[in-house]
Write a protein that holds these residues in place. Structure first.
Motif, PDB file in Angstrom:
ATOM      1  N   GLY A   1       0.828  -1.212   0.000  1.00  0.00           N
ATOM      2  CA  GLY A   1       0.000   0.000   0.000  1.00  0.00           C
ATOM      3  C   GLY A   1       0.849   1.243   0.000  1.00  0.00           C
ATOM      4  N   GLY A   2       0.535   2.150   0.886  1.00  0.00           N
ATOM      5  CA  GLY A   2       1.156   3.467   0.822  1.00  0.00           C
ATOM      6  C   GLY A   2       0.113   4.396   0.206  1.00  0.00           C
ATOM      7  N   LYS A   3       0.182   5.636   0.587  1.00  0.00           N
ATOM      8  CA  LYS A   3      -0.873   6.562   0.181  1.00  0.00           C
ATOM      9  C   LYS A   3      -0.727   7.032  -1.260  1.00  0.00           C
ATOM     10  N   ARG A   4       0.463   6.916  -1.845  1.00  0.00           N
ATOM     11  CA  ARG A   4       0.743   7.379  -3.222  1.00  0.00           C
ATOM     12  C   ARG A   4       0.471   8.878  -3.361  1.00  0.00           C
ATOM     13  N   ILE A   5       0.694   9.588  -2.276  1.00  0.00           N
ATOM     14  CA  ILE A   5       0.354  11.012  -2.287  1.00  0.00           C
ATOM     15  C   ILE A   5       1.209  11.797  -3.290  1.00  0.00           C
ATOM     16  N   ARG A   6       2.497  11.414  -3.412  1.00  0.00           N
ATOM     17  CA  ARG A   6       3.379  12.190  -4.309  1.00  0.00           C
ATOM     18  C   ARG A   6       3.022  12.001  -5.781  1.00  0.00           C
ATOM     19  N   PRO A   7       2.841  10.747  -6.267  1.00  0.00           N
ATOM     20  CA  PRO A   7       2.421  10.630  -7.671  1.00  0.00           C
ATOM     21  C   PRO A   7       1.046  11.243  -7.944  1.00  0.00           C
TER      22      PRO A   7
ATOM     23  N   ILE B   1       9.026   9.454  -9.048  1.00  0.00           N
ATOM     24  CA  ILE B   1       8.954  10.088  -7.725  1.00  0.00           C
ATOM     25  C   ILE B   1       8.525   9.082  -6.660  1.00  0.00           C
ATOM     26  N   GLU B   2       7.541   8.239  -6.960  1.00  0.00           N
ATOM     27  CA  GLU B   2       7.123   7.231  -5.981  1.00  0.00           C
ATOM     28  C   GLU B   2       8.243   6.210  -5.755  1.00  0.00           C
ATOM     29  N   MET B   3       8.972   5.893  -6.823  1.00  0.00           N
ATOM     30  CA  MET B   3      10.079   4.928  -6.693  1.00  0.00           C
ATOM     31  C   MET B   3      11.192   5.508  -5.820  1.00  0.00           C
ATOM     32  N   LEU B   4      11.484   6.786  -6.033  1.00  0.00           N
ATOM     33  CA  LEU B   4      12.504   7.441  -5.208  1.00  0.00           C
ATOM     34  C   LEU B   4      12.057   7.429  -3.733  1.00  0.00           C
ATOM     35  N   HIS B   5      10.792   7.751  -3.508  1.00  0.00           N
ATOM     36  CA  HIS B   5      10.235   7.741  -2.149  1.00  0.00           C
ATOM     37  C   HIS B   5      10.377   6.342  -1.533  1.00  0.00           C
ATOM     38  N   THR B   6      10.030   5.307  -2.308  1.00  0.00           N
ATOM     39  CA  THR B   6      10.097   3.931  -1.807  1.00  0.00           C
ATOM     40  C   THR B   6      11.539   3.571  -1.432  1.00  0.00           C
TER      41      THR B   6
ATOM     42  N   THR C   1      13.931   5.629  -0.551  1.00  0.00           N
ATOM     43  CA  THR C   1      14.372   6.317   0.675  1.00  0.00           C
ATOM     44  C   THR C   1      13.780   5.627   1.911  1.00  0.00           C
ATOM     45  N   LEU C   2      12.559   5.090   1.779  1.00  0.00           N
ATOM     46  CA  LEU C   2      11.955   4.396   2.934  1.00  0.00           C
ATOM     47  C   LEU C   2      12.716   3.110   3.273  1.00  0.00           C
ATOM     48  N   VAL C   3      13.149   2.390   2.221  1.00  0.00           N
ATOM     49  CA  VAL C   3      13.905   1.149   2.457  1.00  0.00           C
ATOM     50  C   VAL C   3      15.177   1.462   3.260  1.00  0.00           C
TER      51      VAL C   3
ATOM     52  N   VAL D   1       8.361  -2.208  11.294  1.00  0.00           N
ATOM     53  CA  VAL D   1       7.048  -2.260  10.623  1.00  0.00           C
ATOM     54  C   VAL D   1       6.829  -0.983   9.828  1.00  0.00           C
ATOM     55  N   ARG D   2       6.329  -1.149   8.606  1.00  0.00           N
ATOM     56  CA  ARG D   2       5.936  -0.001   7.776  1.00  0.00           C
ATOM     57  C   ARG D   2       4.723  -0.451   6.984  1.00  0.00           C
ATOM     58  N   ARG D   3       3.747   0.439   6.845  1.00  0.00           N
ATOM     59  CA  ARG D   3       2.506   0.124   6.130  1.00  0.00           C
ATOM     60  C   ARG D   3       1.880  -1.170   6.666  1.00  0.00           C
ATOM     61  N   GLY D   4       2.043  -1.364   7.970  1.00  0.00           N
ATOM     62  CA  GLY D   4       1.424  -2.493   8.639  1.00  0.00           C
ATOM     63  C   GLY D   4       2.088  -3.829   8.425  1.00  0.00           C
TER      64      GLY D   4
ATOM     65  N   LYS E   1      13.987  16.465   4.252  1.00  0.00           N
ATOM     66  CA  LYS E   1      13.559  15.068   4.186  1.00  0.00           C
ATOM     67  C   LYS E   1      12.209  14.863   3.520  1.00  0.00           C
ATOM     68  N   THR E   2      11.368  15.861   3.496  1.00  0.00           N
ATOM     69  CA  THR E   2      10.019  15.658   2.963  1.00  0.00           C
ATOM     70  C   THR E   2       9.573  16.720   1.955  1.00  0.00           C
ATOM     71  N   ALA E   3       9.628  17.994   2.351  1.00  0.00           N
ATOM     72  CA  ALA E   3       9.043  19.022   1.473  1.00  0.00           C
ATOM     73  C   ALA E   3       9.784  19.108   0.142  1.00  0.00           C
TER      74      ALA E   3
ATOM     75  N   VAL F   1       2.446  17.264  10.171  1.00  0.00           N
ATOM     76  CA  VAL F   1       1.355  16.366  10.576  1.00  0.00           C
ATOM     77  C   VAL F   1       1.903  14.973  10.877  1.00  0.00           C
ATOM     78  N   ASP F   2       2.863  14.504  10.070  1.00  0.00           N
ATOM     79  CA  ASP F   2       3.489  13.208  10.352  1.00  0.00           C
ATOM     80  C   ASP F   2       4.088  13.216  11.766  1.00  0.00           C
ATOM     81  N   ASP F   3       4.722  14.316  12.116  1.00  0.00           N
ATOM     82  CA  ASP F   3       5.344  14.431  13.444  1.00  0.00           C
ATOM     83  C   ASP F   3       4.291  14.515  14.542  1.00  0.00           C
TER      84      ASP F   3
HETATM   85  C1  IPE Z   1       6.439   8.508   4.984  1.00  0.00           C
HETATM   86  O1  IPE Z   1       5.773   9.054   3.895  1.00  0.00           O
HETATM   87  C2  IPE Z   1       7.732   9.202   5.178  1.00  0.00           C
HETATM   88  C3  IPE Z   1       7.578  10.640   5.391  1.00  0.00           C
HETATM   89  C4  IPE Z   1       8.113  11.528   4.610  1.00  0.00           C
HETATM   90  C5  IPE Z   1       6.799  11.104   6.530  1.00  0.00           C
HETATM   91  P1  IPE Z   1       4.255   8.674   3.587  1.00  0.00           P
HETATM   92  O2  IPE Z   1       3.430   8.930   4.784  1.00  0.00           O
HETATM   93  O3  IPE Z   1       3.855   9.343   2.317  1.00  0.00           O
HETATM   94  O4  IPE Z   1       4.366   7.113   3.366  1.00  0.00           O
HETATM   95  P2  IPE Z   1       3.468   6.116   2.540  1.00  0.00           P
HETATM   96  O5  IPE Z   1       4.084   6.079   1.170  1.00  0.00           O
HETATM   97  O6  IPE Z   1       2.061   6.614   2.500  1.00  0.00           O
HETATM   98  O7  IPE Z   1       3.605   4.808   3.260  1.00  0.00           O
END
Ligand code: IPE
Ligand code: IPE
Ligand code: MG
Ligand code: MG
Length: 325
Positions: free
Chosen positions: A47-53, A77-82, A84-86, A96-99, A173-175, A213-215
């Protein structure tokens, strides 16, 4: 876990293209080592929210960006995000990530690092498919900014934590990636500088709001909802905006001093501190700051083409501060 955005109406104008992005992502390990294919599947299917794409596709729809070049950029962009999460989960020791369990719980650090590297390579290849050297340049620069942010966080001096350092850190890290999600799209569309600047500002502002908001969610949500452990920032000694506001109001709090000074802080100290921060009004102050970023983001959209995608971008900005995952 409630992590899907599928029921949110702002996705509507880009639903079909988002499906194309999804297919592009799933294809990226075909023909490579089966372990890599399995790892990519594990990551994407969680899953993941796919907010960036979604952001890239909505901006591209508004600006009339060629879909042949827009879809690979959104996937990149989603691949780059993925990727960085790894690496981030390995660095943070997150289980745990995305449950579901992170790659680093199943594989050695070496294999996890290599998988992240592979994903970075595929992200770069997707970005190159836009055939825009300028967009590729921005993409590469953004990765440098993200890594620099992670290093700054790692080597940061907690004792001197303050709001301007915090803002720099969350930009990196995010914006920065949110900003690139919109700006790269305008670059590919050959938009004029004024439009580029407006979408850049929109991306920047919602990116800042998103990380604040994440914080906040780290203090207020539940692990089952979020799909990742809550209260992990303070546990790792990471001082985020609610904690910064708390320090400003209660500079002599002994539990906070213990966390800042990197002394071992046991579970009862953490528990006390978490409830003190929750009761202090600091979370509300942080939320006000996220709200004002969202207001600036919506202001930046004024003057851009009035269309369903622009309405969705406004809804997306509002969703960022209302979300609970
Ligand atoms: C998690 O991003 C990492 C942060 C920059 C806070 P997301 O909250 O967009 O993660 P997914 O892709 O929906 O799991
Ligand atoms: C997310 O950072 C990773 C990047 C944006 C590079 P965090 O460590 O703060 O986020 P979570 O809590 O793991 O999602
Ligand atoms: Mg992390
Ligand atoms: Mg981290």
């Amino acid at each position: 876990m409630e992590i899907s955005l599928n029921d949110l109406s702002f996705i509507e104008p880009v639903k079909d293209r988002l499906q194309l992005v999804e297919e592009r992502l799933h294809n990226q390990a075909k023909g490579y080592h089966p372990a890599m294919e399995a790892a990519l599947e594990h990551l994407l299917s969680s899953g993941g929210k796919r907010i960036r794409p979604i952001l890239t596709l909505l901006t591209g729809g508004m600006l009339g960006t060629d879909p042949e070049r827009l879809v690979p950029m959104a996937a990149a962009i989603e691949m780059l995000h993925t990727a960085t999460l790894v690496h981030d989960d390995l660095i943070d020791g997150s289980l745990v990530r995305r449950g579901i369990p992170t790659l680093n719980t199943k594989w050695s650090s070496a294999a996890t690092v290599l998988t992240g590297d592979f994903l970075f390579a595929r992200a770069a290849k997707l970005a190159a498919e836009t055939e825009s050297v300028t967009a590729l340049h921005l993409f590469a620069q953004t990765l440098a900014v993200i890594v620099d942010g992670e290093i700054t966080q790692m080597f940061g001096d907690r004792g001197r934590a303050n709001r301007s350092d915090y803002n720099r850190r969350i930009y990196a890290k995010t914006a920065s990636l949110f900003e690139t999600s919109t700006t790269a799209t305008a670059i590919i569309a050959n938009s004029d500088d004024a439009i580029k600047e407006k979408v850049r500002q929109y991306g920047y502002e919602i990116g800042m709001a998103f990380q604040i908001v994440d914080d906040i969610l780290d203090f207020t949500s539940q692990t089952e909802k979020l799909g990742k452990p809550v209260a992990s920032d303070l546990r790792q000694g990471l001082i985020t905006l609610p904690a910064l506001y708390y320090i400003e109001s209660y500079p002599d709090d002994q539990d906070m001093i213990t966390v800042i000074e990197n002394d071992p802080c046991d579970e009862s100290c953490l528990k006390r501190l978490l409830s003190a921060i929750r009761a202090s009004g600091s979370i509300e102050k942080a939320m006000d700051e996220a709200d004002s970023h969202v207001a600036c983001a919506i202001d930046a959209l004024a003057g851009l083409p009035d269309c369903t995608e622009r309405t969705s971008l406004i809804e997306l900005a509002l969703y960022i501060v209302r979300r609970n995952v």
